[in-house]
Design an enzyme around this catalytic site. Sequence first.
Site, PDB file in Angstrom:
ATOM      1  N   CYS A 102     -16.289   0.967   0.583  1.00 38.30           N
ATOM      2  CA  CYS A 102     -15.099   0.149   0.874  1.00 38.30           C
ATOM      3  C   CYS A 102     -14.677   0.237   2.334  1.00 38.30           C
ATOM      4  O   CYS A 102     -13.956  -0.632   2.812  1.00 38.30           O
ATOM      5  CB  CYS A 102     -13.958   0.551  -0.044  1.00 38.30           C
ATOM      6  SG  CYS A 102     -13.389   2.250   0.213  1.00 38.30           S
ATOM      7  N   ASP A 129     -17.497   6.436  -1.225  1.00 42.41           N
ATOM      8  CA  ASP A 129     -16.244   6.308  -0.467  1.00 42.41           C
ATOM      9  C   ASP A 129     -16.026   7.636   0.241  1.00 42.41           C
ATOM     10  O   ASP A 129     -16.685   8.644  -0.072  1.00 42.41           O
ATOM     11  CB  ASP A 129     -15.088   5.975  -1.449  1.00 42.41           C
ATOM     12  CG  ASP A 129     -13.756   5.716  -0.743  1.00 42.41           C
ATOM     13  OD1 ASP A 129     -13.747   5.507   0.487  1.00 42.41           O
ATOM     14  OD2 ASP A 129     -12.708   5.719  -1.436  1.00 42.41           O
ATOM     15  N   GLN A 153      -9.958  -4.139  -3.715  1.00 41.53           N
ATOM     16  CA  GLN A 153     -11.285  -3.733  -3.266  1.00 41.53           C
ATOM     17  C   GLN A 153     -12.337  -4.118  -4.305  1.00 41.53           C
ATOM     18  O   GLN A 153     -13.407  -4.618  -3.981  1.00 41.53           O
ATOM     19  CB  GLN A 153     -11.304  -2.216  -3.026  1.00 41.53           C
ATOM     20  CG  GLN A 153     -12.615  -1.717  -2.482  1.00 41.53           C
ATOM     21  CD  GLN A 153     -12.901  -2.266  -1.088  1.00 41.53           C
ATOM     22  OE1 GLN A 153     -12.049  -2.190  -0.210  1.00 41.53           O
ATOM     23  NE2 GLN A 153     -14.067  -2.835  -0.883  1.00 41.53           N
ATOM     24  N   ARG A 168       0.887  -1.173   0.000  1.00 38.18           N
ATOM     25  CA  ARG A 168       0.000   0.000   0.000  1.00 38.18           C
ATOM     26  C   ARG A 168       0.918   1.214   0.000  1.00 38.18           C
ATOM     27  O   ARG A 168       1.679   1.427   0.957  1.00 38.18           O
ATOM     28  CB  ARG A 168      -0.896  -0.008   1.238  1.00 38.18           C
ATOM     29  CG  ARG A 168      -1.608   1.300   1.466  1.00 38.18           C
ATOM     30  CD  ARG A 168      -2.739   1.185   2.467  1.00 38.18           C
ATOM     31  NE  ARG A 168      -3.856   0.465   1.902  1.00 38.18           N
ATOM     32  CZ  ARG A 168      -5.079   0.421   2.440  1.00 38.18           C
ATOM     33  NH1 ARG A 168      -5.327   1.062   3.569  1.00 38.18           N
ATOM     34  NH2 ARG A 168      -6.052  -0.249   1.849  1.00 38.18           N
ATOM     35  N   ARG A 170     -13.374  -9.188   1.170  1.00 36.85           N
ATOM     36  CA  ARG A 170     -11.949  -8.899   0.924  1.00 36.85           C
ATOM     37  C   ARG A 170     -11.125 -10.163   1.188  1.00 36.85           C
ATOM     38  O   ARG A 170     -10.209 -10.492   0.432  1.00 36.85           O
ATOM     39  CB  ARG A 170     -11.459  -7.763   1.846  1.00 36.85           C
ATOM     40  CG  ARG A 170     -12.052  -6.389   1.565  1.00 36.85           C
ATOM     41  CD  ARG A 170     -11.556  -5.809   0.256  1.00 36.85           C
ATOM     42  NE  ARG A 170     -10.114  -5.689   0.167  1.00 36.85           N
ATOM     43  CZ  ARG A 170      -9.387  -4.672   0.656  1.00 36.85           C
ATOM     44  NH1 ARG A 170      -9.990  -3.674   1.264  1.00 36.85           N
ATOM     45  NH2 ARG A 170      -8.068  -4.646   0.517  1.00 36.85           N
ATOM     46  N   HIS A 206      -7.410   0.796  -6.480  1.00 34.46           N
ATOM     47  CA  HIS A 206      -7.576  -0.130  -5.346  1.00 34.46           C
ATOM     48  C   HIS A 206      -8.182  -1.418  -5.911  1.00 34.46           C
ATOM     49  O   HIS A 206      -9.342  -1.761  -5.651  1.00 34.46           O
ATOM     50  CB  HIS A 206      -8.493   0.498  -4.303  1.00 34.46           C
ATOM     51  CG  HIS A 206      -8.411  -0.150  -2.946  1.00 34.46           C
ATOM     52  ND1 HIS A 206      -7.595  -1.232  -2.671  1.00 34.46           N
ATOM     53  CD2 HIS A 206      -9.049   0.138  -1.763  1.00 34.46           C
ATOM     54  CE1 HIS A 206      -7.736  -1.568  -1.402  1.00 34.46           C
ATOM     55  NE2 HIS A 206      -8.603  -0.756  -0.836  1.00 34.46           N
TER      56      HIS A 206
HETATM   57  N1   CP Z   1     -11.167  -0.723   2.247  1.00 31.74           N
HETATM   58  C1   CP Z   1      -9.916  -0.777   2.698  1.00 31.74           C
HETATM   59  O1   CP Z   1      -8.957  -0.959   1.940  1.00 31.74           O
HETATM   60  O2   CP Z   1      -9.797  -0.613   4.039  1.00 31.74           O
HETATM   61  P1   CP Z   1      -8.442  -0.399   4.847  1.00 31.74           P
HETATM   62  O3   CP Z   1      -7.930   0.971   4.513  1.00 31.74           O
HETATM   63  O4   CP Z   1      -8.848  -0.524   6.286  1.00 31.74           O
HETATM   64  O5   CP Z   1      -7.443  -1.447   4.442  1.00 31.74           O
HETATM   65  N1  NVA Z   2     -10.119   6.318  -1.055  1.00 26.56           N
HETATM   66  C1  NVA Z   2      -9.690   5.846   0.242  1.00 26.56           C
HETATM   67  C2  NVA Z   2      -9.813   4.368   0.291  1.00 26.56           C
HETATM   68  C3  NVA Z   2      -9.400   3.748   1.593  1.00 26.56           C
HETATM   69  C4  NVA Z   2      -9.522   2.266   1.597  1.00 26.56           C
HETATM   70  C5  NVA Z   2      -8.272   6.305   0.494  1.00 26.56           C
HETATM   71  O1  NVA Z   2      -7.456   6.298  -0.448  1.00 26.56           O
HETATM   72  O2  NVA Z   2      -7.961   6.670   1.629  1.00 26.56           O
END
Ligand code: CP
Ligand code: NVA
Length: 309
Positions: free
Chosen positions: A261, A221, A133, A103, A289, A130
């Site tokens: 998400c 989101d 997701q 990430r 997930r 993502h």
């Molecule tokens: N939806 C998602 O990726 O959640 P986290 O940021 O908690 O991993």
């Molecule tokens: N759009 C959000 C998704 C988190 C899972 C972010 O990037 O923070």
Amino acid sequence: MKKDFLSILDIDRAELFEILQDAERLKRQKRAGVSHEVLKGSTLAMIFEKSSTRTHISFEVGMNELGGHALFLNAKDLQIGRGEEIRDTARVASRYVTAVMIRANKHSTIEELAQNATIPVINGLSDREHPCQLLADILTLKEHFGKIEDLRVAWVGDGNNVCNSLVLSSILTGMDVTVATPKGYEVSPELVQQAVSCGGMVKTVKEPEKAVKDADVIFTDTWISMGDEAERTRRLAAFRGFTVDTALLRHASPDARVLHCLPAHRGEEIAGDVIDGPQSLVWEEAENRLHAQKALLVKLLKKEIISLQ
Ligand code: CP
Ligand code: NVA
């Protein structure tokens, strides 16, 4: 040849459906108490430059359930946090572990890691996409509606990383996607063009009510993604009128379902009575997930799932 999963388009339609089928099978096996330790001896390195609840837990639990091991690595504690080059980390990690999930703040970091690693690299969220997701989201819709082709899908909110993966996924799924974003927070027109030119059904509108009209599914989101915190006041003003609430849902199909998400901000992008109400599939989505990523890991590491007797 190793296979990475940096974008939802790193798999084709056939591979998507194989992953969905395997995810459903793994989910059934887990419920039935049938173990499926097909990744014994494998290790997944999980590098995080940003916070996570679902991605961290689901990948770690998923690797355990597949008989493998997951290694949580906070980027701040690695030498990359002190300037070691990502390509060197890629080369070294390739000698220790079986796959890497990362990430990262910048999508280019994930691309550089993938280019220099000899093992599969998975995007656990970047500023661009993502894709993990979307695997879970598509699985959730397939389970609920029994099909995904031609579902009318609305995105209401920020034209962000999750939105990008949804737009691109329409090429694989045949879902009819309409995106409503406020001015200044639109989904990239190049990305929409890419989806449309490859057969995706995607359009953009300005009003949430238009996107949601007769929709089967409404996605939203957070308005303030990780890294956007400094713009909080400006964003809260810009997104006024984009809350997914019961008034907005009245424009959708009466059987419409809502996805998010997570993490969610009740009273901002989604009303509390919607996320906690009967039209929400959010908790199934979060659970999925786990199942979807286990199926992805099995595919990338080229293993077979033991079939249910
Ligand atoms: N939806 C998602 O990726 O959640 P986290 O940021 O908690 O991993
Ligand atoms: N759009 C959000 C998704 C988190 C899972 C972010 O990037 O923070």
